[in-house]
Design an enzyme around this catalytic site. Structure first.
Site, mmCIF file in Angstrom:
data_model
loop_
_atom_site.group_PDB
_atom_site.id
_atom_site.type_symbol
_atom_site.label_atom_id
_atom_site.label_comp_id
_atom_site.label_asym_id
_atom_site.label_seq_id
_atom_site.Cartn_x
_atom_site.Cartn_y
_atom_site.Cartn_z
ATOM 1 N N HIS A 193 35.041 -97.904 43.262
ATOM 2 C CA HIS A 193 35.720 -97.473 44.455
ATOM 3 C C HIS A 193 35.437 -98.042 45.815
ATOM 4 O O HIS A 193 36.063 -98.155 46.773
ATOM 5 C CB HIS A 193 36.387 -95.978 44.282
ATOM 6 C CG HIS A 193 37.462 -95.622 43.540
ATOM 7 N ND1 HIS A 193 38.319 -94.873 43.808
ATOM 8 C CD2 HIS A 193 37.751 -96.122 42.456
ATOM 9 C CE1 HIS A 193 39.287 -94.529 42.789
ATOM 10 N NE2 HIS A 193 38.845 -95.311 41.702
ATOM 11 N N ASP A 194 34.050 -98.170 45.788
ATOM 12 C CA ASP A 194 33.349 -99.033 46.951
ATOM 13 C C ASP A 194 33.949 -100.451 46.915
ATOM 14 O O ASP A 194 34.353 -100.661 48.112
ATOM 15 C CB ASP A 194 31.899 -98.719 46.733
ATOM 16 C CG ASP A 194 31.156 -99.327 48.020
ATOM 17 O OD1 ASP A 194 31.798 -99.686 49.037
ATOM 18 O OD2 ASP A 194 29.967 -99.752 47.786
ATOM 19 N N PRO A 225 43.848 -99.504 42.463
ATOM 20 C CA PRO A 225 44.929 -99.509 41.402
ATOM 21 C C PRO A 225 45.347 -98.180 41.283
ATOM 22 O O PRO A 225 44.465 -97.030 41.269
ATOM 23 C CB PRO A 225 44.270 -100.066 39.891
ATOM 24 C CG PRO A 225 42.820 -99.802 40.027
ATOM 25 C CD PRO A 225 42.402 -100.038 41.802
ATOM 26 N N SER A 253 31.496 -98.050 52.255
ATOM 27 C CA SER A 253 32.615 -97.629 52.854
ATOM 28 C C SER A 253 33.129 -96.260 52.403
ATOM 29 O O SER A 253 33.609 -95.224 53.424
ATOM 30 C CB SER A 253 33.577 -98.491 53.366
ATOM 31 O OG SER A 253 34.136 -98.927 52.211
ATOM 32 N N VAL A 258 37.321 -101.681 47.954
ATOM 33 C CA VAL A 258 38.038 -101.668 49.168
ATOM 34 C C VAL A 258 36.937 -102.420 50.385
ATOM 35 O O VAL A 258 35.980 -101.799 50.620
ATOM 36 C CB VAL A 258 38.049 -100.342 49.582
ATOM 37 C CG1 VAL A 258 38.715 -99.914 51.052
ATOM 38 C CG2 VAL A 258 38.970 -99.471 48.507
ATOM 39 N N ARG A 283 32.388 -94.575 38.625
ATOM 40 C CA ARG A 283 33.596 -94.800 39.459
ATOM 41 C C ARG A 283 33.390 -94.939 41.225
ATOM 42 O O ARG A 283 34.039 -95.653 41.747
ATOM 43 C CB ARG A 283 34.494 -93.670 39.170
ATOM 44 C CG ARG A 283 35.716 -93.643 39.552
ATOM 45 C CD ARG A 283 36.699 -92.729 39.043
ATOM 46 N NE ARG A 283 38.435 -92.827 39.568
ATOM 47 C CZ ARG A 283 38.858 -92.051 40.363
ATOM 48 N NH1 ARG A 283 38.315 -90.894 40.635
ATOM 49 N NH2 ARG A 283 40.116 -92.015 40.757
ATOM 50 N N HIS A 323 36.707 -96.708 31.386
ATOM 51 C CA HIS A 323 37.300 -95.593 30.803
ATOM 52 C C HIS A 323 36.845 -95.014 29.511
ATOM 53 O O HIS A 323 37.526 -94.314 29.040
ATOM 54 C CB HIS A 323 38.712 -95.694 30.902
ATOM 55 C CG HIS A 323 39.372 -95.720 32.235
ATOM 56 N ND1 HIS A 323 40.825 -95.887 32.674
ATOM 57 C CD2 HIS A 323 38.901 -95.390 33.481
ATOM 58 C CE1 HIS A 323 41.141 -95.854 33.988
ATOM 59 N NE2 HIS A 323 39.890 -95.891 34.435
ATOM 60 N N ASN A 365 41.400 -91.109 45.808
ATOM 61 C CA ASN A 365 40.070 -90.600 46.042
ATOM 62 C C ASN A 365 39.961 -89.108 46.151
ATOM 63 O O ASN A 365 39.240 -88.271 45.896
ATOM 64 C CB ASN A 365 39.242 -91.405 47.316
ATOM 65 C CG ASN A 365 39.019 -92.997 46.938
ATOM 66 O OD1 ASN A 365 38.980 -93.243 45.836
ATOM 67 N ND2 ASN A 365 38.726 -93.606 48.094
#
Ligand code: HEM
Ligand SMILES: *[C@@H]1O[C@H](CO)[C@@H](O)[C@H](O)[C@H]1NC(C)=O
Ligand SMILES: *[C@@H]1O[C@H](CO)[C@@H](O)[C@H](O)[C@H]1NC(C)=O
Length: 317
Positions: free
Chosen positions: A64-65, A162, A74, A68, A60, A192, A92
């Site tokens: 999530h890196d 999302p 980041s 964005v 994950r 998932h 996050n």
């Protein structure tokens, strides 16, 4: 004539340079630090062995890196008076985990390489792959050579990540903003097949939805009360430490945990693909591989852009 040939030649040289120096390659660290990848693998295996959920958490982190401003680590930067950390963005906060594992890997890799040559963004990409493999999933060649950002943007994280209440059109649009197609959405949502989620993120669905298996809803309500217990965890699928097709099998039975999960099998254009993955693991694996490589290629910093951080949590001085 001669000058035209010259210009053509120059264009050729420039495009070869662009393709070699400024695109990702699986062999990026082969000469500069051949031990980097085996070291990451060993440490990911140890972390997943210690706590199986960590495999999900590391996958994950890479997602999530990349969503964005591209795969530039980041999301690993801690807040400072001048840096609005993505760690505080709604999707996050109190949710992303595994930062200590990444810190440890970074320190060990820098030690074994003799200097900081491996970026935090590449460590995230390799750790995601090694996590999936450690939990029994497919392997792929990770493209490398990403550099690390010197900035972060919490607002951007809130806009681009999302959320679990999204319907299918919203999810398709969210992935489209990253250059990803419907097929990538379904394959990557297969992430998932591992991991856990907090009660308040799926409460609405298990108490109010109509497109849900009532036996499943009842089972989930037993550990996710109508009020309170917001942080109680439930598995995202029945086998949360095995990278398998149970996630898709579940969707076909209306047992998706999030609204956004079930949206992929709710009478819409992605039903067929979910059905296929639920019956053919090798098709899911093939598509997952392809899509996660594509996700890993989102807007990397290359060449002399960004930096190779010494500490993944901080911009170099
Ligand atoms: C399609 C849109 C997606 C939405 C709306 C979404 C949303 C979420 C949410 C809300 C959680 C639970 C967070 C918490 O309880 O704090 C979660 C967990 C997770 N997500 Fe997603 N996600 C999506 C796509 C993905 C993708 C593409 C991947 C990776 C390829 C992924 C991998 C994971 C993993 C592995 C976990 C469990 C993490 C853990 O147990 O630490 N998700 N997701
Ligand atoms: C962060 O992202 C938002 C939304 O795209 C943008 O308006 C803002 O200028 C960005 N801030 C910085 C510091 O880059
Ligand atoms: C279910 O829907 C009702 C009516 O819209 C609402 O009042 C209630 O808060 C919802 N329950 C949850 C758990 O979201």
């Amino acid at each position: 004539m001669a000058s035209r040939v010259h210009i053509l030649f120059q264009t050729f040289v420039l495009s070869v340079l662009a393709a070699t120096a400024f695109s990702l390659s699986p062999h990026y660290y082969k000469n500069v630090c051949p031990k980097a990848l085996p070291t990451i693998k060993k440490l990911v295996e140890a972390a997943v062995h210690k706590e199986r959920r960590m495999g999900a958490s590391l996958l994950r982190l890479h997602f999530h890196d990349c969503f964005v401003n591209g795969c530039d680590a980041s999301n690993l930067l801690d807040p400072t008076p001048t840096l609005d950390s993505e760690k505080n963005a709604t999707p996050n906060k109190n949710s992303l985990r595994g930062f200590e594992v990444i810190d440890h890997i970074k320190a060990e890799v820098d030690k074994i390489c003799g200097c900081p040559v491996v970026s935090c963004a590449d460590i995230l990409a390799v750790a995601a792959r090694d996590s999936v493999v450690a939990l029994g999933g497919p392997s792929w060649k990770v493209r490398l050579g990403r550099r690390d950002s010197t900035t972060a943007n919490r607002t951007q994280a809130n806009l681009d990540l999302p959320n679990p209440s999204m319907d299918l059109p919203a999810l398709i649009n969210n992935f489209k903003n990253q250059g990803l197609k419907r097929r990538d959405l379904v394959a990557l949502s297969g992430g998932h097949t591992i991991g856990f989620a907090r009660c308040f993120l799926f409460r609405n669905r298990i108490y109010n939805a109509t497109n849900i298996d009532p036996v499943f809803a009842k089972k989930r309500r037993a550990t996710c009360p109508f009020t309170g217990g917001d942080s109680i965890l439930a598995p995202l699928d029945p086998t949360p430490v095995h990278f398998d097709i149970a996630y898709f099998n579940n969707l076909v039975k209306q047992r998706g945990l999030f609204i956004s999960d079930q949206a992929l099998f709710n009478g819409g254009s992605t039903d067929k693909r979910v059905k296929t993955y639920s019956s053919y693991p090798e098709v899911f694996w093939k598509d997952f591989r392809k899509s996660i490589i594509k996700m890993g290629n989102i807007k990397p910093l290359t060449g002399n852009q960004g930096q190779i951080r010494v500490n993944c949590r901080k911009v170099n001085q």
